[in-house]
Design a protein around this motif. Sequence first.
Motif, PDB file in Angstrom:
ATOM      1  N   LEU B  14       0.796  -1.029   0.080  1.00 34.44           N
ATOM      2  CA  LEU B  14       0.095   0.090  -0.010  1.00 34.44           C
ATOM      3  C   LEU B  14       0.837   1.253  -0.072  1.00 34.44           C
ATOM      4  N   ILE B  15       0.464   2.233  -0.827  1.00 35.68           N
ATOM      5  CA  ILE B  15       1.190   3.564  -0.843  1.00 35.68           C
ATOM      6  C   ILE B  15       0.320   4.864  -0.466  1.00 35.68           C
ATOM      7  N   VAL B  16       1.024   5.337   0.391  1.00 35.07           N
ATOM      8  CA  VAL B  16       0.185   6.525   0.800  1.00 35.07           C
ATOM      9  C   VAL B  16       1.064   7.734   0.885  1.00 35.07           C
ATOM     10  N   SER B  17       0.575   8.871   0.240  1.00 34.59           N
ATOM     11  CA  SER B  17       1.506   9.992   0.322  1.00 34.59           C
ATOM     12  C   SER B  17       0.445  10.956   1.119  1.00 34.59           C
ATOM     13  N   ILE B  18       1.057  11.531   2.131  1.00 37.21           N
ATOM     14  CA  ILE B  18       0.373  12.461   3.161  1.00 37.21           C
ATOM     15  C   ILE B  18       0.626  14.118   2.278  1.00 37.21           C
ATOM     16  N   GLN B  19      -0.198  14.530   1.748  1.00 34.35           N
ATOM     17  CA  GLN B  19      -0.118  15.898   1.014  1.00 34.35           C
ATOM     18  C   GLN B  19      -0.227  17.016   1.799  1.00 34.35           C
ATOM     19  N   TRP B  20      -0.786  17.053   2.773  1.00 26.79           N
ATOM     20  CA  TRP B  20      -1.019  18.350   3.341  1.00 26.79           C
ATOM     21  C   TRP B  20      -1.125  18.134   4.764  1.00 26.79           C
ATOM     22  N   THR B  41      -6.969  -5.852   1.763  1.00 29.66           N
ATOM     23  CA  THR B  41      -6.214  -6.392   0.290  1.00 29.66           C
ATOM     24  C   THR B  41      -5.146  -7.256   0.850  1.00 29.66           C
ATOM     25  N   SER B  42      -5.185  -7.762   1.965  1.00 27.63           N
ATOM     26  CA  SER B  42      -3.956  -8.505   2.477  1.00 27.63           C
ATOM     27  C   SER B  42      -2.571  -8.163   2.015  1.00 27.63           C
ATOM     28  N   ALA B  43      -2.375  -6.832   2.025  1.00 27.31           N
ATOM     29  CA  ALA B  43      -1.230  -6.243   1.577  1.00 27.31           C
ATOM     30  C   ALA B  43      -0.199  -6.516   2.789  1.00 27.31           C
ATOM     31  N   ARG B  44       1.220  -6.850   2.327  1.00 26.82           N
ATOM     32  CA  ARG B  44       2.244  -6.968   3.255  1.00 26.82           C
ATOM     33  C   ARG B  44       2.996  -6.034   3.676  1.00 26.82           C
ATOM     34  N   GLY B  45       3.002  -4.622   2.756  1.00 26.13           N
ATOM     35  CA  GLY B  45       3.827  -3.663   3.227  1.00 26.13           C
ATOM     36  C   GLY B  45       3.212  -2.257   2.900  1.00 26.13           C
ATOM     37  N   VAL B  46       3.716  -1.444   3.699  1.00 26.25           N
ATOM     38  CA  VAL B  46       3.211  -0.032   3.329  1.00 26.25           C
ATOM     39  C   VAL B  46       4.234   0.912   3.522  1.00 26.25           C
ATOM     40  N   VAL B  47       3.923   1.952   2.241  1.00 20.56           N
ATOM     41  CA  VAL B  47       4.937   3.025   2.415  1.00 20.56           C
ATOM     42  C   VAL B  47       4.321   4.132   2.764  1.00 20.56           C
ATOM     43  N   ILE B  48       4.614   4.983   3.638  1.00 24.10           N
ATOM     44  CA  ILE B  48       4.069   6.162   4.066  1.00 24.10           C
ATOM     45  C   ILE B  48       4.869   7.387   3.772  1.00 24.10           C
ATOM     46  N   ASP B  49       4.643   8.203   2.749  1.00 24.10           N
ATOM     47  CA  ASP B  49       5.389   9.125   2.258  1.00 24.10           C
ATOM     48  C   ASP B  49       5.248  10.560   2.910  1.00 24.10           C
ATOM     49  N   LEU B  50       6.121  11.133   3.597  1.00 27.52           N
ATOM     50  CA  LEU B  50       5.760  12.226   3.913  1.00 27.52           C
ATOM     51  C   LEU B  50       6.416  13.643   3.582  1.00 27.52           C
ATOM     52  N   THR B  51       6.752  13.603   2.314  1.00 22.77           N
ATOM     53  CA  THR B  51       7.774  14.620   1.661  1.00 22.77           C
ATOM     54  C   THR B  51       7.234  15.983   1.755  1.00 22.77           C
ATOM     55  N   PRO B  52       5.761  16.081   1.346  1.00 28.37           N
ATOM     56  CA  PRO B  52       5.383  17.664   1.465  1.00 28.37           C
ATOM     57  C   PRO B  52       5.193  18.138   2.994  1.00 28.37           C
ATOM     58  N   VAL B  79       6.986   1.296   5.985  1.00 26.36           N
ATOM     59  CA  VAL B  79       8.431   2.392   5.837  1.00 26.36           C
ATOM     60  C   VAL B  79       7.896   3.729   5.612  1.00 26.36           C
ATOM     61  N   ILE B  80       8.586   4.583   6.559  1.00 29.06           N
ATOM     62  CA  ILE B  80       8.233   5.869   6.414  1.00 29.06           C
ATOM     63  C   ILE B  80       9.275   6.632   5.452  1.00 29.06           C
ATOM     64  N   THR B  81       8.834   7.434   4.497  1.00 27.15           N
ATOM     65  CA  THR B  81       9.887   7.977   3.633  1.00 27.15           C
ATOM     66  C   THR B  81       9.843   9.362   3.639  1.00 27.15           C
ATOM     67  N   GLY B  82      10.709  10.192   3.153  1.00 18.98           N
ATOM     68  CA  GLY B  82      10.551  11.740   2.677  1.00 18.98           C
ATOM     69  C   GLY B  82      10.515  12.812   3.930  1.00 18.98           C
ATOM     70  N   ILE B  83      11.166  12.233   5.182  1.00 19.63           N
ATOM     71  CA  ILE B  83      11.053  13.139   6.325  1.00 19.63           C
ATOM     72  C   ILE B  83      12.171  14.510   5.948  1.00 19.63           C
ATOM     73  N   ALA B 104      13.157   5.699   4.974  1.00 12.22           N
ATOM     74  CA  ALA B 104      14.073   5.773   3.792  1.00 12.22           C
ATOM     75  C   ALA B 104      14.078   7.113   3.259  1.00 12.22           C
ATOM     76  N   LEU B 105      14.959   7.660   2.314  1.00 11.25           N
ATOM     77  CA  LEU B 105      14.807   8.913   1.706  1.00 11.25           C
ATOM     78  C   LEU B 105      13.794   9.471   1.011  1.00 11.25           C
ATOM     79  N   ASP B 106      13.331   8.576   0.106  1.00 15.13           N
ATOM     80  CA  ASP B 106      12.221   8.962  -0.760  1.00 15.13           C
ATOM     81  C   ASP B 106      11.502   7.642  -0.947  1.00 15.13           C
ATOM     82  N   LEU B 107      10.387   7.870  -1.919  1.00 15.09           N
ATOM     83  CA  LEU B 107       9.487   6.843  -2.266  1.00 15.09           C
ATOM     84  C   LEU B 107      10.113   5.670  -2.949  1.00 15.09           C
ATOM     85  N   GLU B 108      10.940   5.792  -3.676  1.00 15.92           N
ATOM     86  CA  GLU B 108      11.690   4.878  -4.400  1.00 15.92           C
ATOM     87  C   GLU B 108      12.475   4.080  -3.683  1.00 15.92           C
TER      88      GLU B 108
END
Lengths: 132, 120
Positions: B14-20, B41-52, B79-83, B104-108
Amino acid sequence: MKIESVDIITEWDIVAARQLGRNEAKKVGFGTVDQARITTAISELARNVYLYAGKGNIAIKEVTEGNLRGLLVIASDEGPGITDVRKAMEDGYTTSGGLGAGLPGVKRLMDGFKIETVVGEGTKISATKWLR
Amino acid sequence: MKTRIPILKLKDCLIVSIQWELDDQTAISFQEDLLEKLHTTSARGVVIDLTPIDFIDSFIAKVLGDVINMSGLMGAKVVITGIQPAVAITLIELGIRLENVSTALDLENGLEKLERELEG
């Protein structure tokens, strides 16, 4: 200098207070890291007011002292007051079950920090950040 | 006003981009929405991107920390990314330690890290 302020009555006012803080910090000329420090400190102070006193006020004012220019944040409420200020300033001390990082965190984020509190009457916390 | 954070599914992640900026209610709804989505969804991983995101206070940090632990209980890695630098500095000065949190540094990089962790 004009004083900007937000009454803290609902959770939404916490958002309003920190947005006001960020705008004022930008106006004074603080960089992104100090803007984040000020915004975070205001969010913590506003949440404390909301959690412990129910309602209160956050006032933000540009201040000068000699050659220094900065931003003063005043959180005031007419809540129960703080019984043990020394304890409230200890890291990890909480009476709210861990919401809010507490006052020591706010003190570290800002440059000047003062608590005036009277049990049964209320609390006034003043925190200043100076522009470097 | 109530806003919901979109949660996207990509393969078994699952991919989450927190935009605001998160208010308290949005943060709490996000917590519930993410766990529900993990369940359906039975997803096994989540990336939460906090770049903005340009600041995180103790409440949002607590919600994030909690959702990571809750996802862990359900068997998913987060995994939390983009702090941003300013966010990292204020979180530490505030006294908040997001311990045992995978970052991690970024979403990729975050997705790569998650894939490696799920394989390993």
